[in-house]
Design an enzyme around this catalytic site. Structure first.
Site, PDB file in Angstrom:
ATOM      1  N   GLY A  36       5.582 -46.451  -1.584  1.00 49.39           N
ATOM      2  CA  GLY A  36       6.864 -45.777  -1.675  1.00 49.39           C
ATOM      3  C   GLY A  36       7.445 -45.985  -3.048  1.00 49.39           C
ATOM      4  N   TYR A  40      14.854 -47.948  -7.844  1.00 52.93           N
ATOM      5  CA  TYR A  40      14.972 -49.322  -8.302  1.00 52.93           C
ATOM      6  C   TYR A  40      13.626 -50.048  -8.301  1.00 52.93           C
ATOM      7  CZ  TYR A  40      15.865 -54.228  -7.074  1.00 52.93           C
ATOM      8  OH  TYR A  40      15.822 -55.575  -6.957  1.00 52.93           O
ATOM      9  N   ASP A 157      23.831 -57.746   3.513  1.00 58.25           N
ATOM     10  CA  ASP A 157      23.402 -56.355   3.681  1.00 58.25           C
ATOM     11  C   ASP A 157      22.565 -56.221   4.956  1.00 58.25           C
ATOM     12  OD1 ASP A 157      23.314 -53.708   3.181  1.00 58.25           O
ATOM     13  OD2 ASP A 157      21.701 -53.810   1.709  1.00 58.25           O
TER      14      ASP A 157
END
Lengths: 375, 453
Positions: A36, A40, A157
C-alpha cells in the site's frame, strides 16, 4: 534515543559503525511487493533472508517537510520511541528499524494479513458476529490500552482501522504516530489529537492537561461501533462545534453539575439552560445496547462519562464484571474473519492492495492535525 | 456331463455353441474324478502355500516362536487334506485356474456375467446364483463338502485378493485394528506404544494363524466392550483426519456460525418472553383482574422457572462430562495396556482473566503514597484548568516512582545473554527487556527537552 542504528550519528568515529549496523539490519530482510502507499509512508511485504516463511511488513516512511527541521518526522519518532518498548500480544511488534540511502526510515513491523476491525464492522452483508465476539475483541483492545497506560503511554488515536487483525485472529493496536508519554505536571499537551469521531469532549474544550481517560473514550466509541455497526458519534461535517453538539445530544450536555470545572476550560462553549440535554440514563443505554446486556451497557456508560475523572480507567475497564458474565468471550479461532484463513492470504493481498491501510495516511476519517498552534 | 448341464438348464446354450462351428480347441478338458476333486480343493491351495511361506514377514517378535510349530502341525483343520492333495495335484495344475463354480459346476464360458462370492466365515468360493439359490431363505450350511459352517447371505461379498489367505488375513487385521485403535499420542512414550502394538500384533497373528482362536477372540471382545467409548472416539478422530483440511475448516466455521446463531436466537427468545410478560402484566394491571402483589409474585415465579431450566441444562452438561471422565480410565479386560496416559478431560474452561495474565500491581522497591509534601505538586490538585481536563497527579507520582526504581534489580547484560541463548527470532532486536522497565525508559530521558508535542 536507542535507535542508534537507525539514525546516522553526527560524530565522525561512529559513522562507520552506525552504518555497518544499519547495513547489517537492512540485509536481514528481503523486500517484496508493495502492499500500500500513502502520503506519509509506503508499506511493503517482506521476509527474513534466513527464513522465507517469516513474513514482516516494512513501513518505509517518506521524507516529509518536518524532516528538514527535525531530521525525522514526528510520527515516526513517536512510533519508534514507543513501539520499541511496548511488547504485548495485542500491540503491533516493531522488529527492527533501519535506514536506506536516501535517509528513508524503514520500520520492520509484524505482518498482519487479516485487515482491520473497520473492515469487519463495515461488511454487514458477509460478516456476522455476536456478543461473545465483541467481548473477545474488546478484551484484547482493553488489554492493549491498559498495557500502554500502565507504561505511561497515551495512544491518542484509537479507532477501528488502527486495530489490525493477526493471522490467528488477535487484535493488534497499531499506529503509534500520535502517541506520547504521560505529561509532567504543568506540561501542556496538544488538544488537537485523536481522530474526530473518537475524540473526547475535554479535547474539544481545549484541555491541555489530560490523562488516559482520552483513550478510554475512544475505546468506548469502538465498543459502541462494534455493537451498532456504525460510527457512534458521526458529525457531518466534523467541525468541533458539531462534535460537541452530537456528544451533547447523544450522551448529554456537559455542565458544571455533571462535570465540575468544565466551564473553566479554555474552549468551553456556554450552553443555555433550555438547550441542556440531560445525561443519558442507564435504562436508555441498556435499551440502545441490548446486544451486550445490562452489564455491558453499564460498562459502556461508564466509558462515556463526560467528566474524565469519573470515566473508568483502563484498569477499571478490565476489572468490570462484564468480562466474567455470560456469554464467554469467543475463542480466537471462532472469531469471524474476513480474510478466510491463512491459505488465502496470498490471494487476499493481491486482491486488495494495502492490507495495512492504517499504516498509510489515506484513512477514511482524515486526521486534520495542525501543529501551527503549538510552539 | 450332459446330465449335469441339463440339470441347470444350460443345455440349449451349450448346444448352440457347439452347433456354431467353433475353432477346434476344446475349452474344457474332459472331466475326470481327479479333476473334480481338484476343483474343490484348488481354492484352498493358496491358503496352504501362504501359510508356509507368506506369513512370516508379518509375524511379531513373540508370536514367531509360538507360531512356528503350529503352522507345521499336520492335521490342523484343513492342513492334512491339502497336503495330501497337493502332492497329487502339482502335476495336473499347470493350466490357469478355470472359472467354474465349485458348487454348481457352471462355468464362465456359459455365463459371462458369472461372479464368485466368498463368505468371511469360511472363505469358500461359489457363484452368485448358488448363493441366491442356497441362502435366499435364510442361513444355511456351506455346500462345500466337510465345511458345515452356517452362512448368511448378507455376509457374502466379492473377493478382493486373488489369494484367499490374504483376503482372510486382511479381514482379520481390519477387524482387530478397528478395535485396538489406540493412538501414539495416548501413550507416555514410544516404548509403551511399541509394546502395545506388539501385543496387538500377537493377537492378530494368533487369529490369522488359528492359534488359540477362542481365547484371543475372548480377549478382543472383552477389550471392545470395556473400551467402547474410547474406541469410538478414536474412530471418529481418524475419520476426521482423513477429511480434507479445507472441508474441516469450513465445518469449523459453520460450527462457530451455528453457535452464534443459537446465542442470538436464545437472546431473542428471552427478550420476547420478557416483553410478552411485561405486556401481560400491564394488561392485567389495567384490567384490574389481579392485585399488584399477586402479579409481582407470579412474575417472580416465572423468573424462577426460567432459572431452573437453565440450571437443569447445566446439570445435564455436568453429567455428560462425568460420564466421559469415567470412560477415560483404562478398564481391565485381561488385556492390560501399560503406559497409557490418564486422559485429562478438557474440563471447564479456565475463568476468563481480563488482564491476560499480566499484573503491574507489585512494586518491589517503592510504595505509592496518596499524598506527597511538595507544594509544586499539590498545587496541581487545586488548579481547575488542569484537573477538569482529567489530569491526575497520582499518575505522575506513579510514573516518577517507576522511573526511579524500575531499573533496580534488572541486569541488562544477564538478560541479553539469556535472550541470546533462547535465540528468539533474529529480527527481534529491539524487544523490550522487561515490561516493567518500559516505563523507566520512555518518559524519563527527555524531560529537559523542549517538548514539541
Amino acid at each position: 534515543m536507542a535507535v542508534s542504528n537507525g539514525l546516522p550519528s553526527s560524530e565522525p568515529p561512529l559513522v562507520n559503525q552506525a552504518e555497518q549496523l544499519d547495513q547489517q539490519e537492512r540485509q536481514k530482510y528481503v523486500k517484496g511487493k508493495k502492499l500500500g502507499s500513502g502520503q506519509y509512508a509506503d508499506v511493503f511485504s517482506a521476509h527474513l533472508v534466513s527464513d522465507p516463511s517469516k513474513l514482516v511488513a516494512i513501513k518505509k516512511i517518506k521524507v516529509g517537510p518536518e524532516v528538514a527541521e527535525w531530521g525525522i518526522s514526528h510520527d515516526s519518532l513517536r512510533e519508534i520511541k514507543f513501539l520499541q518498548e511496548l511488547s504485548h500480544p495485542n500491540i503491533i511488534r516493531l522488529h527492527s528499524v533501519f535506514s536506506t540511502k536516501s535517509q528513508n526510515l524503514n520500520l520492520v513491523l509484524e505482518h498482519l494479513p487479516q485487515g482491520d476491525l473497520l473492515k469487519l464492522i463495515q461488511d454487514v452483508e458477509n460478516i456476522h458476529y455476536g456478543p461473545s465476539d465483541i467481548k473477545a475483541w474488546m478484551a484484547m483492545l482493553s488489554r492493549a490500552v491498559w498495557f500502554c497506560h500502565e507504561n505511561f503511554v497515551l495512544h491518542r488515536d484509537i479507532k477501528p482501522n488502527n486495530l489490525l487483525i493477526a493471522a490467528n485472529g488477535e487484535i493488534k493496536l497499531a499506529d503509534f504516530g500520535l502517541a506520547r508519554s504521560f505529561a509532567d505536571p504543568y506540561a501542556h499537551m496538544t488538544y488537537n489529537t485523536i481522530t474526530k469521531w473518537y475524540r473526547p469532549p475535554e479535547l474539544y474544550y481545549q484541555a491541555s492537561f489530560y490523562s488516559g481517560a482520552v483513550d478510554v473514550w475512544s475505546v468506548g466509541c469502538v465498543f459502541a461501533e462494534l455493537v451498532q455497526r456504525k460510527v457512534f458519534l458521526p458529525a457531518m461535517p466534523d467541525t468541533d462545534i458539531n462534535m460537541i453538539g452530537i456528544i451533547s445530544s447523544t450522551i448529554g450536555t456537559p455542565t458544571e453539575d455533571n462535570w465540575p470545572g468544565v466551564s473553566k476550560l479554555r474552549g468551553y462553549v456556554p450552553v443555555e439552560k433550555k438547550d441542556v440535554t440531560p445525561v443519558k440514563r442507564k435504562d436508555q443505554w441498556e435499551a440502545e445496547f441490548r446486544a451486550v446486556g445490562p452489564v455491558g451497557a453499564d460498562l459502556l456508560m461508564k466509558m462515556f462519562a463526560l467528566d474524565p475523572r469519573k470515566r473508568l480507567t483502563a484498569r477499571q475497564i478490565l476489572e468490570h464484571e462484564w468480562w466474567t458474565t455470560d456469554p464467554k468471550p469467543s475463542r480466537l479461532e471462532d472469531l469471524p474473519r474476513k480474510g478466510g484463513g491463512l491459505e488465502t492470504m496470498g490471494e487476499d493481498l493481491k486482491r486488495r492492495g494495502g492490507e495495512l491501510p492504517s499504516l498509510g495516511r489515506g484513512d477514511k476519517v482524515a486526521r486534520k492535525l495542525d501543529f501551527s498552534t503549538m510552539k | 456331463m450332459t446330465v449335469s448341464l441339463e440339470a441347470h438348464g444350460k443345455l440349449p446354450i451349450f448346444e448352440a455353441i457347439l452347433a456354431a462351428d467353433l475353432p477346434a480347441h476344446e475349452p474344457h478338458p474332459p472331466r475326470s474324478p481327479i479333476h473334480v476333486s481338484h476343483l474343490v480343493l484348488d481354492v484352498r491351495l493358496p491358503t496352504f502355500v501362504s501359510q508356509l511361506t507368506i506369513s512370516p514377514p508379518t509375524m511379531s517378535r513373540l508370536a514367531q516362536s509360538r507360531a512356528a510349530p503350529a503352522a507345521a502341525r499336520p492335521g490342523d483343520q484343513d492342513g492334512e487334506l491339502l497336503q495330501h492333495s497337493l502332492s497329487q495335484l502339482r502335476f495336473t495344475d499347470a493350466q490357469p485356474e478355470p472359472d467354474i463354480c465349485p458348487v454348481c459346476k457352471s462355468s464362465r464360458y456359459l455365463n459371462k456375467s458369472m461372479q464368485f462370492l466368498v463368505n468371511p466365515e469360511c472363505y469358500h468360493k461359489m457363484c452368485e446364483s448358488c448363493v441366491d439359490r442356497i441362502f435366499s431363505h435364510g442361513p444355511n450350511k456351506c455346500p462345500i463338502a466337510g465345511c458345515n459352517r452356517t452362512l448368511r447371505k448378507h455376509r457374502f461379498r466379492k473377493q478382493t485378493f486373488e489369494d484367499i489367505a490374504v483376503e482372510r488375513e486382511v479381514d482379520i487385521r481390519k477387524r482387530v485394528a478397528a478395535i485396538f485403535n489406540r493412538r501414539e499420542d495416548e501413550f507416555e512414550d514410544l516404548m509403551d506404544y511399541n509394546n502395545y502394538l506388539n501385543d496387538v500384533e500377537d493377537i492378530t497373528f494368533n487369529l490369522v494363524n488359528r492359534i488359540d482362536v477362542e481365547e484371543n477372540e475372548k480377549k478382543l471382545a472383552a477389550y471392545a466392550e470395556q473400551n467402547s467409548k474410547s474406541i469410538s472416539a478414536n474412530a471418529s478422530l481418524a475419520s476426521q483426519e482423513t477429511q480434507d483440511y479445507s472441508a474441516l475448516q469450513a465445518a469449523e466455521r459453520e460450527q462457530a456460525r451455528l453457535r452464534r446463531d443459537t446465542a442470538r436466537r436464545e437472546e431473542e427468545e428471552e427478550r420476547r418472553a420478557r416483553a410478552e410478560g411485561r405486556q401481560d402484566i400491564i394488561n392485567r394491571l389495567a384490567s384490574g383482574t389481579a392485585s399488584a402483589e399477586q402479579i409481582a409474585q407470579e412474575s417472580r415465579v416465572t423468573l424462577k422457572k426460567r432459572m431452573d431450566k437453565k440450571a437443569a441444562a447445566e446439570r445435564q452438561r455436568q453429567l455428560h462430562a462425568a460420564a466421559a471422565a469415567k470412560d477415560a480410565t483404562n478398564g481391565s479386560s485381561g488385556f492390560l495396556i501399560k503406559g497409557l496416559k490418564t486422559k485429562k478431560e478438557v474440563g471447564p474452561e479456565k475463568p476468563f482473566d481480563a488482564f491476560g495474565g499480566l499484573s503491574f500491581a507489585k512494586h518491589d522497591y517503592c510504595v505509592l503514597q496518596d499524598h506527597y509534601e511538595w507544594d509544586w505538586l499539590n498545587e496541581v490538585r487545586g488548579d481547575v484548568q488542569i484537573v477538569a481536563g482529567g489530569y491526575d497527579v497520582q499518575e505522575f507520582h506513579q510514573r516518577a516512582l517507576c522511573d526511579a526504581f524500575a531499573g533496580l534489580g534488572v541486569f541488562v547484560g544477564e538478560e541479553a545473554a539469556a535472550r541470546d541463548e533462547a535465540a528468539m527470532g533474529p529480527g527481534a532486536v529491539k524487544a523490550a527487556a522487561t515490561a516493567g522497565a518500559a516505563g523507566a525508559c520512555t518518559g524519563a530521558k527527555d524531560i529537559k527537552m523542549e517538548d514539541p508535542f
